[in-house]
Design a protein around this motif. Sequence first.
Motif, PDB file in Angstrom:
ATOM      1  N   GLN A  99      65.442  27.375  26.850  1.00 55.43           N
ATOM      2  CA  GLN A  99      66.673  27.510  27.616  1.00 55.43           C
ATOM      3  C   GLN A  99      66.580  28.645  28.633  1.00 55.43           C
ATOM      4  OE1 GLN A  99      70.133  26.321  24.608  1.00 55.43           O
ATOM      5  NE2 GLN A  99      68.736  27.808  23.690  1.00 55.43           N
ATOM      6  N   HIS A 100      67.321  28.496  29.714  1.00 58.64           N
ATOM      7  CA  HIS A 100      67.339  29.536  30.745  1.00 58.64           C
ATOM      8  C   HIS A 100      68.724  29.606  31.373  1.00 58.64           C
ATOM      9  CE1 HIS A 100      67.120  26.464  34.017  1.00 58.64           C
ATOM     10  NE2 HIS A 100      66.454  25.776  33.093  1.00 58.64           N
ATOM     11  N   ARG A 101      69.111  30.794  31.786  1.00 57.11           N
ATOM     12  CA  ARG A 101      70.352  31.012  32.531  1.00 57.11           C
ATOM     13  C   ARG A 101      69.940  31.333  33.960  1.00 57.11           C
ATOM     14  NH1 ARG A 101      74.845  31.445  29.102  1.00 57.11           N
ATOM     15  NH2 ARG A 101      74.295  31.812  26.917  1.00 57.11           N
ATOM     16  N   GLY A 102      70.103  30.357  34.856  1.00 52.45           N
ATOM     17  CA  GLY A 102      69.566  30.515  36.197  1.00 52.45           C
ATOM     18  C   GLY A 102      68.047  30.565  36.121  1.00 52.45           C
ATOM     19  N   GLN A 103      67.466  31.627  36.638  1.00 55.11           N
ATOM     20  CA  GLN A 103      66.009  31.785  36.631  1.00 55.11           C
ATOM     21  C   GLN A 103      65.510  32.596  35.440  1.00 55.11           C
ATOM     22  OE1 GLN A 103      63.834  30.259  38.893  1.00 55.11           O
ATOM     23  NE2 GLN A 103      65.762  29.180  39.259  1.00 55.11           N
ATOM     24  N   ASP A 104      66.401  33.073  34.581  1.00 52.01           N
ATOM     25  CA  ASP A 104      66.012  33.917  33.450  1.00 52.01           C
ATOM     26  C   ASP A 104      65.886  33.101  32.170  1.00 52.01           C
ATOM     27  OD1 ASP A 104      65.991  36.156  35.056  1.00 52.01           O
ATOM     28  OD2 ASP A 104      68.053  36.730  34.551  1.00 52.01           O
ATOM     29  N   VAL A 105      64.725  33.156  31.543  1.00 49.23           N
ATOM     30  CA  VAL A 105      64.505  32.487  30.268  1.00 49.23           C
ATOM     31  C   VAL A 105      65.221  33.265  29.169  1.00 49.23           C
ATOM     32  CG1 VAL A 105      62.766  31.781  28.574  1.00 49.23           C
ATOM     33  CG2 VAL A 105      62.284  31.563  31.023  1.00 49.23           C
TER      34      VAL A 105
ATOM     35  N   ILE B   5      60.434  21.358  26.638  1.00 48.12           N
ATOM     36  CA  ILE B   5      61.079  21.087  27.926  1.00 48.12           C
ATOM     37  C   ILE B   5      61.893  22.311  28.318  1.00 48.12           C
ATOM     38  CG2 ILE B   5      61.227  18.601  27.509  1.00 48.12           C
ATOM     39  CD1 ILE B   5      64.273  19.057  26.993  1.00 48.12           C
ATOM     40  N   LEU B   6      62.319  22.334  29.566  1.00 43.64           N
ATOM     41  CA  LEU B   6      63.242  23.357  30.052  1.00 43.64           C
ATOM     42  C   LEU B   6      64.640  22.771  30.150  1.00 43.64           C
ATOM     43  CD1 LEU B   6      61.139  24.878  32.972  1.00 43.64           C
ATOM     44  CD2 LEU B   6      61.501  25.875  30.700  1.00 43.64           C
ATOM     45  N   THR B   7      65.641  23.570  29.812  1.00 41.47           N
ATOM     46  CA  THR B   7      67.022  23.117  29.952  1.00 41.47           C
ATOM     47  C   THR B   7      67.918  24.315  30.204  1.00 41.47           C
ATOM     48  OG1 THR B   7      68.778  21.787  28.918  1.00 41.47           O
ATOM     49  CG2 THR B   7      67.546  23.254  27.483  1.00 41.47           C
ATOM     50  N   GLU B   8      68.976  24.097  30.986  1.00 40.62           N
ATOM     51  CA  GLU B   8      69.913  25.177  31.279  1.00 40.62           C
ATOM     52  C   GLU B   8      70.626  25.603  30.000  1.00 40.62           C
ATOM     53  OE1 GLU B   8      71.676  28.004  33.712  1.00 40.62           O
ATOM     54  OE2 GLU B   8      70.244  26.494  34.409  1.00 40.62           O
ATOM     55  N   ASP B   9      70.766  26.901  29.803  1.00 45.32           N
ATOM     56  CA  ASP B   9      71.437  27.453  28.629  1.00 45.32           C
ATOM     57  C   ASP B   9      72.944  27.381  28.848  1.00 45.32           C
ATOM     58  OD1 ASP B   9      72.299  28.919  26.437  1.00 45.32           O
ATOM     59  OD2 ASP B   9      70.748  30.444  26.620  1.00 45.32           O
ATOM     60  N   ILE B  10      73.601  26.473  28.133  1.00 47.47           N
ATOM     61  CA  ILE B  10      75.041  26.238  28.328  1.00 47.47           C
ATOM     62  C   ILE B  10      75.898  26.884  27.240  1.00 47.47           C
ATOM     63  CG2 ILE B  10      74.622  24.063  29.532  1.00 47.47           C
ATOM     64  CD1 ILE B  10      75.379  22.617  26.903  1.00 47.47           C
TER      65      ILE B  10
ATOM     66  N   SER C 243      61.178  35.552  33.830  1.00 45.57           N
ATOM     67  CA  SER C 243      61.695  34.455  34.650  1.00 45.57           C
ATOM     68  C   SER C 243      60.987  33.140  34.371  1.00 45.57           C
ATOM     69  CB  SER C 243      61.534  34.808  36.129  1.00 45.57           C
ATOM     70  OG  SER C 243      60.148  34.842  36.463  1.00 45.57           O
ATOM     71  N   LEU C 244      61.569  32.080  34.904  1.00 44.17           N
ATOM     72  CA  LEU C 244      60.917  30.768  34.835  1.00 44.17           C
ATOM     73  C   LEU C 244      59.563  30.797  35.526  1.00 44.17           C
ATOM     74  CD1 LEU C 244      63.932  28.379  35.550  1.00 44.17           C
ATOM     75  CD2 LEU C 244      62.698  28.610  33.389  1.00 44.17           C
ATOM     76  N   ALA C 245      59.465  31.535  36.626  1.00 41.03           N
ATOM     77  CA  ALA C 245      58.185  31.646  37.323  1.00 41.03           C
ATOM     78  C   ALA C 245      57.142  32.314  36.437  1.00 41.03           C
ATOM     79  CB  ALA C 245      58.365  32.431  38.624  1.00 41.03           C
ATOM     80  N   GLU C 246      57.537  33.375  35.726  1.00 43.29           N
ATOM     81  CA  GLU C 246      56.607  34.043  34.817  1.00 43.29           C
ATOM     82  C   GLU C 246      56.204  33.125  33.668  1.00 43.29           C
ATOM     83  OE1 GLU C 246      57.311  38.639  34.355  1.00 43.29           O
ATOM     84  OE2 GLU C 246      59.269  37.642  34.495  1.00 43.29           O
TER      85      GLU C 246
ATOM     86  N   ILE D 222      55.845  34.966  25.957  1.00 45.46           N
ATOM     87  CA  ILE D 222      54.752  34.656  26.865  1.00 45.46           C
ATOM     88  C   ILE D 222      53.697  35.750  26.732  1.00 45.46           C
ATOM     89  CG2 ILE D 222      56.200  33.393  28.492  1.00 45.46           C
ATOM     90  CD1 ILE D 222      56.082  35.845  30.364  1.00 45.46           C
ATOM     91  N   VAL D 223      52.477  35.406  27.125  1.00 43.42           N
ATOM     92  CA  VAL D 223      51.380  36.372  27.164  1.00 43.42           C
ATOM     93  C   VAL D 223      50.841  36.380  28.585  1.00 43.42           C
ATOM     94  CG1 VAL D 223      49.102  37.000  26.293  1.00 43.42           C
ATOM     95  CG2 VAL D 223      50.780  35.930  24.749  1.00 43.42           C
ATOM     96  N   LYS D 224      50.744  37.575  29.169  1.00 46.75           N
ATOM     97  CA  LYS D 224      50.189  37.714  30.514  1.00 46.75           C
ATOM     98  C   LYS D 224      49.292  38.943  30.563  1.00 46.75           C
ATOM     99  CE  LYS D 224      49.777  36.311  34.772  1.00 46.75           C
ATOM    100  NZ  LYS D 224      49.179  34.990  35.095  1.00 46.75           N
ATOM    101  N   ASN D 225      48.043  38.727  30.907  1.00 41.76           N
ATOM    102  CA  ASN D 225      47.063  39.814  31.020  1.00 41.76           C
ATOM    103  C   ASN D 225      47.014  40.666  29.750  1.00 41.76           C
ATOM    104  OD1 ASN D 225      46.461  39.012  33.674  1.00 41.76           O
ATOM    105  ND2 ASN D 225      48.108  40.279  34.499  1.00 41.76           N
ATOM    106  N   GLY D 226      47.080  39.993  28.596  1.00 39.33           N
ATOM    107  CA  GLY D 226      46.948  40.683  27.325  1.00 39.33           C
ATOM    108  C   GLY D 226      48.213  41.321  26.796  1.00 39.33           C
TER     109      GLY D 226
END
Length: 289
Positions: free
Chosen positions: A170-176, A133-138, A227-230, A186-190
């Motif tokens: 955990q994430h702070r705002g939009q940053d994981v 799950i995702l949760t805000e980093d407190i 980011s969360l989007a990534e 994460i893996v993106k395009n190798g």
Amino acid sequence: MEYALLNGEIIDRSEAKVDVEDRGYQFGDGVYEVIRVYNGKMFTLTEHLKRFANSAESIGISIPFSIVELTEMLEELLLKNNLQTGNIYMQVTRGTAPRNHLFPTGNVPPTLVAYTIKGVRPLENLKSGVKAILTEDIRWLRCDIKSLNLLGNLLAKQKASEQGCFEAIQHRGQDVTEGSSSNIFIVKNGTVITHESNHLILKGITKDVIVDLCKKNNIPVLERTFSLAELGEADEVFLSSTTAEVMPVIEIDGNKIKSGNPGPLTRNLQEFFKKEIEKQCGVLVNNGI
């Protein structure tokens, strides 16, 4: 009989007691490490002990033993308990003193404790992957210190468990940042991407091993904030920790990562990590895959 290490002495674990005014108990005023054991041998021991010493130094605790001395004591503890597969837990606190927010004055020796925990490798999860799950980093802003103060981590982990998941990312705002008890990749395009080691995350020993394995095997790897989007658009996601090794993440907040199966690059890294265990600990490892 099980044995524990207490202030330099290996004793019957049932006799390993600390005072109610120990500052670790009352304030969480201390640091800890968990060291993985395979085939009766400690994996990445030196790296764990160096981080242990650095964490203690960061909060002004002087460990009364050198890394060489700690190594000898932990090896003896392993032999005494005949641990083949599992973990060593160790912690040091600022010691025992009348309760006061200020550091105790005078000659107050730290309290050092270590004991062993039997445990098997999480083969089913390594094979099938886990949900998160995702949760805000407190948490506080010195997550690089492996502090006994883990309430924020515990709340996140419990929230994940109550939703039938293995981990909370955990994430702070939009940053994981990281998991409640793991580092996140994460893996993106190798290319493998994981948060840079700074004050917002714990500098994971397994994380560092994975980054090194990527470099040795010509896998592009970046240590940077993502980011969360990534995260949501990643081709693969996996987490790492001392006990979880290289663990595929197949679903986050009910959304599958691509096909919902562990990805090929994650599988390759599991194999490279397995070989590193075999190299350091002299044991054939079954990934269950």
